[in-house]
Scaffold this motif. Structure first.
Motif, PDB file in Angstrom:
ATOM      1  N   UNK A 215       0.829  -1.203   0.000  1.00 61.28           N
ATOM      2  CA  UNK A 215       0.000   0.000   0.000  1.00 61.28           C
ATOM      3  C   UNK A 215       0.867   1.258   0.000  1.00 61.28           C
ATOM      4  N   UNK A 216       1.928   1.233   0.806  1.00 59.37           N
ATOM      5  CA  UNK A 216       2.837   2.388   0.884  1.00 59.37           C
ATOM      6  C   UNK A 216       3.499   2.653  -0.459  1.00 59.37           C
ATOM      7  N   UNK A 217       3.823   1.605  -1.202  1.00 61.67           N
ATOM      8  CA  UNK A 217       4.488   1.740  -2.496  1.00 61.67           C
ATOM      9  C   UNK A 217       3.517   2.042  -3.631  1.00 61.67           C
ATOM     10  N   UNK A 218       2.207   1.983  -3.325  1.00 61.17           N
ATOM     11  CA  UNK A 218       1.206   2.245  -4.354  1.00 61.17           C
ATOM     12  C   UNK A 218       0.846   1.038  -5.183  1.00 61.17           C
ATOM     13  N   UNK A 219       1.195  -0.150  -4.675  1.00 64.41           N
ATOM     14  CA  UNK A 219       0.839  -1.382  -5.366  1.00 64.41           C
ATOM     15  C   UNK A 219      -0.407  -1.974  -4.715  1.00 64.41           C
ATOM     16  N   UNK A 220      -1.259  -2.544  -5.527  1.00 62.40           N
ATOM     17  CA  UNK A 220      -2.434  -3.233  -4.996  1.00 62.40           C
ATOM     18  C   UNK A 220      -2.032  -4.630  -4.535  1.00 62.40           C
ATOM     19  N   UNK A 221      -2.357  -4.945  -3.283  1.00 65.19           N
ATOM     20  CA  UNK A 221      -2.039  -6.283  -2.786  1.00 65.19           C
ATOM     21  C   UNK A 221      -2.833  -7.335  -3.546  1.00 65.19           C
ATOM     22  N   UNK A 222      -4.044  -6.987  -3.941  1.00 66.23           N
ATOM     23  CA  UNK A 222      -4.844  -7.927  -4.733  1.00 66.23           C
ATOM     24  C   UNK A 222      -4.167  -8.203  -6.072  1.00 66.23           C
ATOM     25  N   UNK A 223      -3.615  -7.153  -6.671  1.00 65.17           N
ATOM     26  CA  UNK A 223      -2.902  -7.339  -7.935  1.00 65.17           C
ATOM     27  C   UNK A 223      -1.647  -8.188  -7.714  1.00 65.17           C
ATOM     28  N   UNK A 224      -1.005  -7.968  -6.589  1.00 67.78           N
ATOM     29  CA  UNK A 224       0.184  -8.751  -6.258  1.00 67.78           C
ATOM     30  C   UNK A 224      -0.163 -10.238  -6.186  1.00 67.78           C
ATOM     31  N   UNK A 225      -1.258 -10.549  -5.509  1.00 63.37           N
ATOM     32  CA  UNK A 225      -1.668 -11.950  -5.389  1.00 63.37           C
ATOM     33  C   UNK A 225      -2.122 -12.515  -6.730  1.00 63.37           C
ATOM     34  N   UNK A 226      -2.687 -11.642  -7.596  1.00 67.68           N
ATOM     35  CA  UNK A 226      -3.174 -12.121  -8.890  1.00 67.68           C
ATOM     36  C   UNK A 226      -2.029 -12.560  -9.800  1.00 67.68           C
TER      37      UNK A 226
END
Length: 319
Positions: A215-226
């Motif tokens: 979240x701090x880096x502006x990445x979606x955790x959901x996208x990360x898991x996808x």
């Protein structure tokens, strides 16, 4: 400059030279060569949280003072940063890789802190700007980090020191108990399965941290898991602190014999030192586990169990 990690027992050996108990022979030669190497800027021997705790718990004030003085002169008061700050930087770096972004631009020795107190999370200036951190910064304007370390070790209240270490011992004993339970569940299993099980446990234990950093880096955790299993795998296997912890723990827990609090401290020392050191001088058993896991190859660190392996290493002209 070589960054060299010394196991606590190696510091105790060198303190025998500092105290005058050893005046000649290979150990004395090594000690004076290491002093010269530090003075010349060719090597540094930083402290870790484990060193601070193990030196502090020595009940004999004279012995504690000798070890502390030896550590101060060879470390200059510098220490490996806390596990929490190292993890934050490591995880950020891996997330950038996962999303195909340029690597982080870090100073060469970002993992080192000028003051030994920064080996502890709450006092690590990389992740904390508390009033206590600011107070330490002001103190260091009038006293060197090395002198602050020796003053700390020789000036502690004995009652407070003993109470703190009794509490620490209980915490380490609880951790050993949890390790023994995990060990029992995996009785008879090979090291590889134990390692993979430990990686899964580490991922679950750190999932909130992964989410917060993403979240701090502006990445979606959901996208990360996808992205799939490769991203999840990278978040533990490519994060050096977590990788070394899993590799060392899997091998330790696969061995026979009861685990001890010293085993836990050794493991913590290795996941602190191996990714960030040129050399690690430690006990044979821990060095053997690290070599079995090929951690020396992966992190390009020289592993050894004898101080005499440093003899004449820094007396030659640098190449």
């Amino acid at each position: 400059m070589d960054i060299v990690y010394l196991d606590q027992n190696k510091w105790i050996e060198l303190a025998r030279v500092y105290s005058g108990a050893v005046r000649s022979g290979p150990l004395a030669e090594v000690y004076f060569q290491l002093l010269a190497a530090v003075e010349a800027g060719r090597a540094l021997f930083p402290l870790s949280a484990s060193h601070v705790l193990e030196t502090s718990k020595r009940n004999d004030p004279e012995s504690r003072g000798h070890v502390a003085a030896t550590q101060a002169v060879l470390s200059k008061g510098f220490a490996y940063r806390s596990r929490a700050s190292r993890l934050q930087v490591e995880i950020c770096s891996v997330m950038h890789q996962i999303f195909g972004n340029p690597p982080m631009n870090l100073p060469e020795h970002w993992f080192l802190a000028e003051c030994f107190l920064e080996a502890f999370e709450s006092l690590d200036s990389l992740i904390s700007q508390s009033e206590e951190v600011q107070r330490i910064s002001r103190i260091l304007t009038v006293i060197s980090p090395a002198d602050l370390y020796t003053d700390y070790m020789t000036g502690q209240s004995d009652e407070v020191r003993r109470m703190a270490h009794a509490s620490l011992k209980q915490g380490l004993s609880d951790l050993v108990g949890r390790m023994e339970m995990r060990r029992k569940r995996l009785t008879g299993e090979r090291v590889d399965l134990r390692r993979r099980a430990y990686f899964v446990q580490l991922f679950m234990d750190h999932e909130e941290l992964f989410i917060r950093i993403a979240d701090h880096l502006g990445y979606s955790y959901e996208r990360l898991k996808s992205i799939g299993a490769s991203a999840v795998k990278a978040l533990v296997e490519e994060v050096p602190t977590l990788n070394v912890e899993a590799e060392m723990s899997a091998r330790l827990e696969a061995e026979a014999g009861a685990l001890t609090t010293n085993d836990v401290l050794d493991m913590q020392s290795f996941y602190t030192a191996i990714p960030y050191s040129s050399r690690v001088i430690a006990e044979k058993a821990s060095v053997s586990r690290a070599r079995q896991a090929k951690l020396d190859v992966r992190y390009q660190v020289v592993l050894s169990h004898s101080l005499t392996d440093l003899l004449n290493l820094y007396s030659k002209p640098p190449t």
